[in-house]
Design a protein around this motif. Structure first.
Motif, PDB file in Angstrom:
ATOM      1  N   MET A 149       0.829  -1.208   0.000  1.00 36.70           N
ATOM      2  CA  MET A 149       0.000   0.000   0.000  1.00 36.70           C
ATOM      3  C   MET A 149       0.858   1.251   0.000  1.00 36.70           C
ATOM      4  SD  MET A 149      -3.265  -0.858   2.405  1.00 36.70           S
ATOM      5  CE  MET A 149      -4.151   0.656   2.258  1.00 36.70           C
ATOM      6  N   SER A 150       1.987   1.195   0.753  1.00 39.58           N
ATOM      7  CA  SER A 150       2.887   2.356   0.804  1.00 39.58           C
ATOM      8  C   SER A 150       3.462   2.626  -0.575  1.00 39.58           C
ATOM      9  CB  SER A 150       4.039   2.098   1.764  1.00 39.58           C
ATOM     10  OG  SER A 150       3.554   1.709   2.989  1.00 39.58           O
ATOM     11  N   ILE A 151       3.856   1.538  -1.243  1.00 39.31           N
ATOM     12  CA  ILE A 151       4.433   1.682  -2.594  1.00 39.31           C
ATOM     13  C   ILE A 151       3.400   2.330  -3.506  1.00 39.31           C
ATOM     14  CG2 ILE A 151       5.258   0.380  -4.627  1.00 39.31           C
ATOM     15  CD1 ILE A 151       6.328  -1.720  -2.555  1.00 39.31           C
ATOM     16  N   PHE A 152       2.142   1.882  -3.360  1.00 37.75           N
ATOM     17  CA  PHE A 152       1.071   2.413  -4.186  1.00 37.75           C
ATOM     18  C   PHE A 152       0.873   3.913  -3.929  1.00 37.75           C
ATOM     19  CE2 PHE A 152      -3.360   3.559  -4.703  1.00 37.75           C
ATOM     20  CZ  PHE A 152      -3.548   3.250  -6.036  1.00 37.75           C
ATOM     21  N   VAL A 153       0.833   4.296  -2.635  1.00 35.54           N
ATOM     22  CA  VAL A 153       0.591   5.702  -2.267  1.00 35.54           C
ATOM     23  C   VAL A 153       1.700   6.598  -2.812  1.00 35.54           C
ATOM     24  CG1 VAL A 153       0.525   7.292  -0.297  1.00 35.54           C
ATOM     25  CG2 VAL A 153      -0.805   5.193  -0.244  1.00 35.54           C
ATOM     26  N   PHE A 154       2.944   6.174  -2.521  1.00 29.65           N
ATOM     27  CA  PHE A 154       4.061   7.027  -2.967  1.00 29.65           C
ATOM     28  C   PHE A 154       4.174   7.044  -4.494  1.00 29.65           C
ATOM     29  CE2 PHE A 154       5.252   6.413   1.495  1.00 29.65           C
ATOM     30  CZ  PHE A 154       5.369   7.749   1.863  1.00 29.65           C
ATOM     31  N   GLY A 155       3.852   5.927  -5.114  1.00 31.09           N
ATOM     32  CA  GLY A 155       3.843   5.855  -6.573  1.00 31.09           C
ATOM     33  C   GLY A 155       2.805   6.808  -7.148  1.00 31.09           C
ATOM     34  N   PHE A 156       1.621   6.804  -6.517  1.00 35.33           N
ATOM     35  CA  PHE A 156       0.528   7.679  -6.963  1.00 35.33           C
ATOM     36  C   PHE A 156       0.929   9.146  -6.836  1.00 35.33           C
ATOM     37  CE2 PHE A 156      -3.380  10.074  -6.310  1.00 35.33           C
ATOM     38  CZ  PHE A 156      -4.187   9.590  -7.329  1.00 35.33           C
ATOM     39  N   ILE A 157       1.508   9.498  -5.679  1.00 35.01           N
ATOM     40  CA  ILE A 157       1.924  10.889  -5.443  1.00 35.01           C
ATOM     41  C   ILE A 157       2.990  11.289  -6.470  1.00 35.01           C
ATOM     42  CG2 ILE A 157       3.090  12.434  -3.791  1.00 35.01           C
ATOM     43  CD1 ILE A 157       1.655  10.844  -1.554  1.00 35.01           C
ATOM     44  N   TYR A 158       3.927  10.395  -6.692  1.00 39.77           N
ATOM     45  CA  TYR A 158       5.008  10.688  -7.643  1.00 39.77           C
ATOM     46  C   TYR A 158       4.434  10.946  -9.046  1.00 39.77           C
ATOM     47  CZ  TYR A 158       8.980   9.904 -10.723  1.00 39.77           C
ATOM     48  OH  TYR A 158       9.914  10.042 -11.716  1.00 39.77           O
ATOM     49  N   LEU A 159       3.518  10.057  -9.446  1.00 34.79           N
ATOM     50  CA  LEU A 159       2.947  10.180 -10.792  1.00 34.79           C
ATOM     51  C   LEU A 159       2.139  11.456 -10.943  1.00 34.79           C
ATOM     52  CD1 LEU A 159       1.821   6.508 -11.511  1.00 34.79           C
ATOM     53  CD2 LEU A 159       3.632   7.781 -12.661  1.00 34.79           C
ATOM     54  N   THR A 160       1.269  11.749  -9.950  1.00 31.36           N
ATOM     55  CA  THR A 160       0.412  12.936 -10.071  1.00 31.36           C
ATOM     56  C   THR A 160       1.237  14.221 -10.052  1.00 31.36           C
ATOM     57  OG1 THR A 160      -0.021  12.739  -7.727  1.00 31.36           O
ATOM     58  CG2 THR A 160      -1.774  12.016  -9.197  1.00 31.36           C
ATOM     59  N   THR A 161       2.249  14.277  -9.188  1.00 25.68           N
ATOM     60  CA  THR A 161       3.062  15.500  -9.121  1.00 25.68           C
ATOM     61  C   THR A 161       3.928  15.670 -10.361  1.00 25.68           C
ATOM     62  OG1 THR A 161       4.643  14.272  -7.779  1.00 25.68           O
ATOM     63  CG2 THR A 161       3.158  15.753  -6.608  1.00 25.68           C
TER      64      THR A 161
END
Lengths: 248, 311
Positions: free
Chosen positions: A1-13
């Motif tokens: 889940m952490s990987i998903f969250v940080f991945g999502f933040i990275y992609l959106t930013t």
């Protein structure tokens, strides 16, 4: 889940080019996290509960347990609560990830609390079914298949039935929106649709408009799942000491 | 006190138990003897409230297994013939779990567990994982588990099956201790000599029917008064064999030329036996010994169940 969250933040930013995370994106992240959590709950609960009684039977520990002064109800509820406790721990362990979403705003703690409550209700119902199948079948593998089958029915087949029933009712009324209680029922018992309505109340209005039924989805879900859980627990209690029933 | 009244268990047309009647007073050690599938485990399962009888009832200290199973469970300690253990538990945790299942408080359990482990000689294994214990140790631990709530009645289904001779002797010693503690013990076995030394009463079951019941000596007496006699001679002579064979009460005479012995079944009274010995001595048959062989339970069982058809 952490990987998903940080991945999502990275992609959106990085794709927005702004370099910062907007509240509406935070809400989207919350929604996706909730669905991942729901998936985990639905996937793990059968695995934890579907072997609770049948494993005891296979390991030949059940007869000893049945001769203790524990009642059938105590044994069944004990098995259910131990599985639920583990799942709750898993949910609580996921909360720090949610706190990251709070950091960026866009979500109220009440909304999260409500979703958690429905997760618990879903866990109890799916868990009760796991224990029921585990009690009435002799083999754990059969019980697992039956419980996962029930879970797939509740999450996938009900959504499919909702669409089909809606289409059929619309066709029957000559292509215009008409009252479709059955479609509303299928929508009400689907955990995915419920989570959608909890995340975004306009989804509920949309479902109500489609089915022409003004009955809260969450209420229908609660009633149905509480009834299902109660029935499954009752059957488990009755079937636990099946050899003590009057025979021949 | 245990009272079994007309206990019957049917599976379709097959009788696993057929009108079993039995009364055992408090403190009795009762041995249930029977071949595999004779109905021992069915009886014990009914007494342990795991199985509902088709008809009849059983009462443990006045409580019916049919109508008051919850009360019966508090009064019995049950050890099944086959049982598993929770592999992730240590010996003391295993007992603690079952102690809690009987509603015994944590303080009381902490007191009881070392005592029980000592009783079954497992003190040194207190912190060992149950799954890693030997078969004999598991059996003893299961016995300790059955005793955790201090039941008056112990139902032990083949407690010594699959054990090596040493483990069997250890189990027997523990059961003797429990007998001294005044427990009513029901113990089943198909290995008959196991029961001879420790039981006050024996019941022989075959085809679901209790075909003999009484003390070990009573049951041995049921062997139609037939005794097995061995005569050792200083050098086997045909004359001696002929002499004994001529006696009207002697049957099944066999000669063992290696051991210089003659063995035969004798159906006469004790006076007839005395006369036979007197005559043999008068005939100068060079008799070294004239002894009645003790009939073991194995022989008793084979004799009693001879001709009894399974229903």
């Amino acid at each position: 889940m952490s990987i998903f969250v940080f991945g999502f933040i990275y992609l959106t930013t990085s794709f927005s080019g702004t370099g910062y995370f907007r509240p509406e994106e935070s809400f989207m992240l919350f929604g996706l996290l909730t669905f991942i959590q729901l998936g985990l709950v639905l996937f793990i609960t059968p695995g934890l509960t579907a072997g609770s009684i049948s494993t005891e039977r296979e390991k030949q520990t059940l007869n000893i347990l049945l001769t203790t002064s524990q009642s059938s109800m105590q044994i069944i509820l004990g098995k259910l609560s131990s599985s639920i406790a583990f799942l709750l721990l898993m949910l609580v362990a996921g909360l720090p990830i949610y706190s990251l979403v709070f950091l960026f705003g866009g979500i109220s703690p009440g909304q999260l609390g409500l979703i958690l409550l429905f997760f618990i209700l879903t866990m109890i119902t799916v868990g009760s079914f796991g224990i029921m199948f585990s009690t009435i079948t002799k083999k754990t593998i059969v019980s697992m298949i039956a419980t996962y089958g029930t879970m797939i029915f509740l999450t996938g087949i009900t959504a499919f039935f909702f669409i089909i029933t809606l289409q059929v009712d619309m066709m029957n009324s000559g292509g215009i929106q008409s009252s479709s209680p059955m479609a509303h029922f299928w929508a009400s018992i689907n955990p995915g649709i419920l989570i959608f309505t909890l995340l975004n109340p306009t989804t509920e209005s949309f479902v109500n408009e489609m089915t022409q039924i003004e009955f809260p989805i969450w209420l229908g879900y609660t009633i149905f799942y509480v009834l299902l859980a109660a029935s499954a627990i009752t059957i488990s209690v009755k079937k636990l000491r099946v050899n003590m029933k009057k025979s021949q | 006190m245990i009272e079994i009244k007309g206990l019957t268990k049917k599976y379709g047309s097959l009788y696993a138990l057929n009108d079993l009647n039995l009364t055992l007073s408090e403190g009795t050690v009762f041995g249930f003897v029977g071949a595999n599938g004779a109905g021992k485990s069915t009886t014990f399962s009914i007494l342990a409230t795991l199985l509902q009888p088709t008809s009849g009832d059983a009462f443990i200290n006045g409580k019916s297994v049919k109508t008051e199973p919850h009360e019966v469970r508090k009064q019995i300690g049950y050890m099944p013939d086959f049982f598993g253990v929770y592999d992730q538990l240590k010996a003391d945790e295993y007992l603690d779990f079952y102690g809690a299942s009987y509603g015994i408080s944590g303080v009381k359990r902490a007191e009881l567990i070392p005592q029980l482990l000592e009783l079954v000689n497992l003190t040194s294994k207190r912190y060992e994982y149950v799954d890693l214990l030997s078969r004999g140790m598991k059996q003893r631990l299961c016995l300790a588990r059955a005793l955790i709530h201090d039941p008056q009645v112990l139902i032990l289904d083949e407690p010594a099956s699959g054990l090596d001779p040493r483990a069997r002797v250890e189990m027997r010693d523990i059961l003797k201790q429990l007998k001294e503690m005044g427990k009513t013990i029901l113990i089943s076995s198909h290995i008959l000599p196991e029961l001879a030394g420790m039981c006050d009463e024996i019941g022989v079951i075959d085809g679901g029917k209790l075909i003999a019941h009484g003390s070990v000596s009573d049951i041995q007496a049921q062997l139609k008064g037939e005794r097995l006699i061995t005569v050792k001679l200083k050098g086997l002579t045909d004359r001696a064999a002929l002499f004994f064979e001529e006696d009207p009460f002697v049957t099944g005479l066999e000669q063992n030329s290696e051991k210089h012995a003659i063995t035969f079944k004798y159906r006469g009274t004790e006076d007839d036996q005395m006369r036979l010995l007197k005559h043999a001595l008068q005939e100068n048959l060079s008799i070294l010994s004239f002894a009645e062989q003790e009939t073991n339970l194995e022989d008793v069982f084979m004799e009693i169940t001879k001709g009894v058809d399974s229903i």
